[in-house]
Design a protein around this motif. Structure first.
Motif, PDB file in Angstrom:
ATOM      1  N   VAL A 165       3.496   4.264  -2.862  1.00  0.00           N
ATOM      2  CA  VAL A 165       2.904   4.289  -1.538  1.00  0.00           C
ATOM      3  C   VAL A 165       1.391   4.403  -1.692  1.00  0.00           C
ATOM      4  CG1 VAL A 165       3.094   5.303   0.747  1.00  0.00           C
ATOM      5  CG2 VAL A 165       4.997   5.468  -0.811  1.00  0.00           C
ATOM      6  N   LEU A 177      -1.168   3.144  -0.343  1.00  0.00           N
ATOM      7  CA  LEU A 177      -2.119   3.175   0.761  1.00  0.00           C
ATOM      8  C   LEU A 177      -2.469   4.589   1.174  1.00  0.00           C
ATOM      9  CD1 LEU A 177      -0.741   0.257   2.935  1.00  0.00           C
ATOM     10  CD2 LEU A 177      -2.868   0.300   1.626  1.00  0.00           C
ATOM     11  N   THR A 196       5.967   2.058   7.791  1.00  0.00           N
ATOM     12  CA  THR A 196       5.272   0.780   7.682  1.00  0.00           C
ATOM     13  C   THR A 196       5.825   0.125   6.420  1.00  0.00           C
ATOM     14  OG1 THR A 196       3.453   1.859   6.477  1.00  0.00           O
ATOM     15  CG2 THR A 196       3.233   1.668   8.864  1.00  0.00           C
ATOM     16  N   GLY A 225       4.954   6.075   7.033  1.00  0.00           N
ATOM     17  CA  GLY A 225       3.599   5.540   7.004  1.00  0.00           C
ATOM     18  C   GLY A 225       2.866   5.522   8.317  1.00  0.00           C
ATOM     19  N   GLN A 237      -2.056   5.505  10.534  1.00  0.00           N
ATOM     20  CA  GLN A 237      -1.188   4.471   9.991  1.00  0.00           C
ATOM     21  C   GLN A 237      -1.656   4.102   8.594  1.00  0.00           C
ATOM     22  OE1 GLN A 237      -0.067   1.358  12.707  1.00  0.00           O
ATOM     23  NE2 GLN A 237       0.228  -0.136  11.072  1.00  0.00           N
ATOM     24  N   ASP A 238      -0.754   4.243   7.627  1.00  0.00           N
ATOM     25  CA  ASP A 238      -1.065   3.993   6.227  1.00  0.00           C
ATOM     26  C   ASP A 238      -2.327   4.732   5.800  1.00  0.00           C
ATOM     27  OD1 ASP A 238       1.147   2.382   5.750  1.00  0.00           O
ATOM     28  OD2 ASP A 238       0.131   0.613   6.540  1.00  0.00           O
ATOM     29  N   SER A 276       0.146  10.519  -1.392  1.00  0.00           N
ATOM     30  CA  SER A 276       1.550  10.276  -1.013  1.00  0.00           C
ATOM     31  C   SER A 276       2.476  11.406  -1.426  1.00  0.00           C
ATOM     32  CB  SER A 276       2.047   8.946  -1.588  1.00  0.00           C
ATOM     33  OG  SER A 276       2.000   8.921  -2.991  1.00  0.00           O
TER      34      SER A 276
END
Length: 482
Positions: free
Chosen positions: A11, A13, A281, A286, A309-310, A396
């Motif tokens: 993850v 992002l 996401t 996410g 978001q992200d 993450s």
């Protein structure tokens, strides 16, 4: 859109520096409250969701639900636990123990479950509502327990129910969010309608189903839904009371849970509402969202929301919009925001609804509640609240937090929390400040934690919360202790 669940390190992002350390303290802090071991007394339905990373090369989501009985004197006399990581539902029955402090915090232990003994750090909102965070190593999970009405559990529920469910398909690496309604009579589900966001694509389906008779001792039963595609899904259900049922998905390769609430009154969207949602996401967990709006005569006005978001926050975004609704309680909202701009809401009552977001890049669902105060201020928030937040911290890392949040009515607050971060438990007592806007949006800054905790107030007793920091995905709810 596919989700990444095999390794949390994928993850990417969410990588980066950010808030979330748990150090510091508040000199002279003394826990306050009128709770005791006697406060946890009776039979409770619980749901928790989280991640099992006992195998670092194969981190998987899991869901857990069940029923436990507390005797008011530190003993869990029975705990029926259902556990799913997508290979079916595994049931265990055990006993356990618990301890409750005067401020409502404490712990509950079940002596045996599929992964061994379970320890849950808890914060009691009342004798009927308890926030939960798992305190064991190699797992992260959070959830809620609700006291059962024993007079309602001897037969399948009856009436028209609005429901919400979020599922993850481990075989296809896709997630789905569903909202809708069905009528249940004599264990037969009819007139089922549901809207589904499957990996970013919306469809509307009809369905029928059946509920087997529940265990009269626990209110736990099983059932099936068959939709118009046609696909049949299986589930366990758990009766909280005549108005509330909780679900655990039972199909192979599916990890999911949901809730159903008895529809009542005229299910019309009209008034000012606070709302919160979370979902996926390209990464599990996410996206997190909270906000408020006013609905009247087909128009949405005075909207405000905070979204992460992200790992990228968009704070205090204003919006307007339009909506249409039908007599069965279904409403479709179209907002002026650039993303996450279409919502399908099924109203439980004029004061509450369950919804999904119709968005190609997210799969998220949540709830909305009628705001009960016409104009909020700092003095609205006064007293001690239980809180629950879960999601991901920096890099993450899965995180769950539970505890108390004390507001002084004048802009200062104190957080007393337990956290489980990537399977490592810790505690902290931290101080902070807050400012309440008239529309209920409340910004809070807590030392050594976050300068962007955003609350959207339903009343002086309840609120949705999202942590609007970069590279963090955490949201939850707070409720005033009673």
């Amino acid at each position: 859109m596919k989700i990444l669940y095999l390794c949390l390190g994928l993850v990417s992002l969410l990588l980066g520096a950010g808030c979330g350390s748990n150090n510091g303290g508040v000199p002279g802090f003394i826990p306050k409250g009128n709770f005791s071991n006697a406060s946890l007394n009776g039979q409770y339905v619980y749901q928790i969701e989280g991640f099992d990373f006992s195998n670092p090369n194969n981190v998987v989501p899991y869901r857990e639900a069940g029923v436990f009985t507390a005797n008011g004197n530190k003993v869990i006399t029975s705990a029926t636990d259902d556990f799913s990581e997508g290979t079916g539902v595994f049931k265990t029955v055990s006993t356990g123990s618990y301890s409750i402090n005067n401020d409502g915090t404490g712990s509950v232990t079940f002596s045996n479950a599929l992964l061994g003994a379970i320890t849950l750090e808890v914060t009691m909102v009342s004798a009927s509502k308890v926030y939960l965070a798992e305190a064991d190593s190699a797992v992260n999970a959070g959830g809620i327990a609700e006291k059962q009405d024993l007079t309602a559990i001897t037969a399948a529920p009856a009436g028209t129910f609005v429901f919400r469910e979020h599922d993850i398909n481990l075989n296809t690496a896709q997630s789905s969010a569903s909202v809708g309604a069905f009528t249940l009579t004599g264990g037969v589900a009819s007139n089922g309608n549901r809207d589904v966001n499957l990996s970013g694509t919306l469809s509307s389906l009809t369905f029928t189903g059946s509920f087997n008779a529940p265990d009269p001792a626990t209110g736990r039963g099983s059932g099936t839904f068959t939709d118009s595609t046609p696909i049949t899904s299986t589930f366990n259900y758990y009766i909280v009371d005549a108005n509330n049922v909780r679900f655990l998905a039972g199909d192979t390769n599916i990890v999911g849970q949901g809730r159903a609430e008895l529809q009542n009154g005229t299910p019309t969207l009209s008034g000012s509402y606070a709302f919160g949602s979370k979902g996926d996401t390209g990464a599990l967990g996410g996206v997190n969202l909270a906000g408020r709006f006013t609905a009247s005569g087909g128009n949405i006005t005075a909207g405000a929301r905070d979204l992460v978001q992200d790992g990228g926050p968009a704070t205090n975004v204003s919006f307007t919009g339009t909506y249409t609704q039908t007599p069965d309680g279904r409403a479709v909202l179209n907002l002026t925001t650039a993303a996450n701009s279409s919502y399908v809401v099924w109203m439980v009552s004029p004061s509450r609804g369950l919804f999904l977001v119709n968005d190609a890049n997210t799969v998220q669902d949540g709830s909305l509640d009628l705001q009960l105060v016409s104009s909020f201020s700092n003095s609205t928030m006064n007293g001690q609240f239980g809180f629950l937040m879960d999601g991901f911290d920096v890099q993450s890392t899965p995180k769950d937090r539970v505890g108390t949040l004390r507001w002084d009515g004048g802009g200062k607050l104190t957080l007393n929390e337990f956290t489980n971060t990537d399977g490592v438990p810790s505690t902290a007592t931290l101080s902070g400040n807050y400012a309440v806007s008239a529309n209920g949006r409340t910004g809070a800054s807590i030392s050594n934690l976050s300068s962007n905790l955003i609350f959207y107030l339903i009343s002086g007793n309840d609120a949705y919360v999202v942590q609007a920091d970069s590279n963090v995905e955490l949201n939850g709810t707070i409720s005033k202790q009673q």
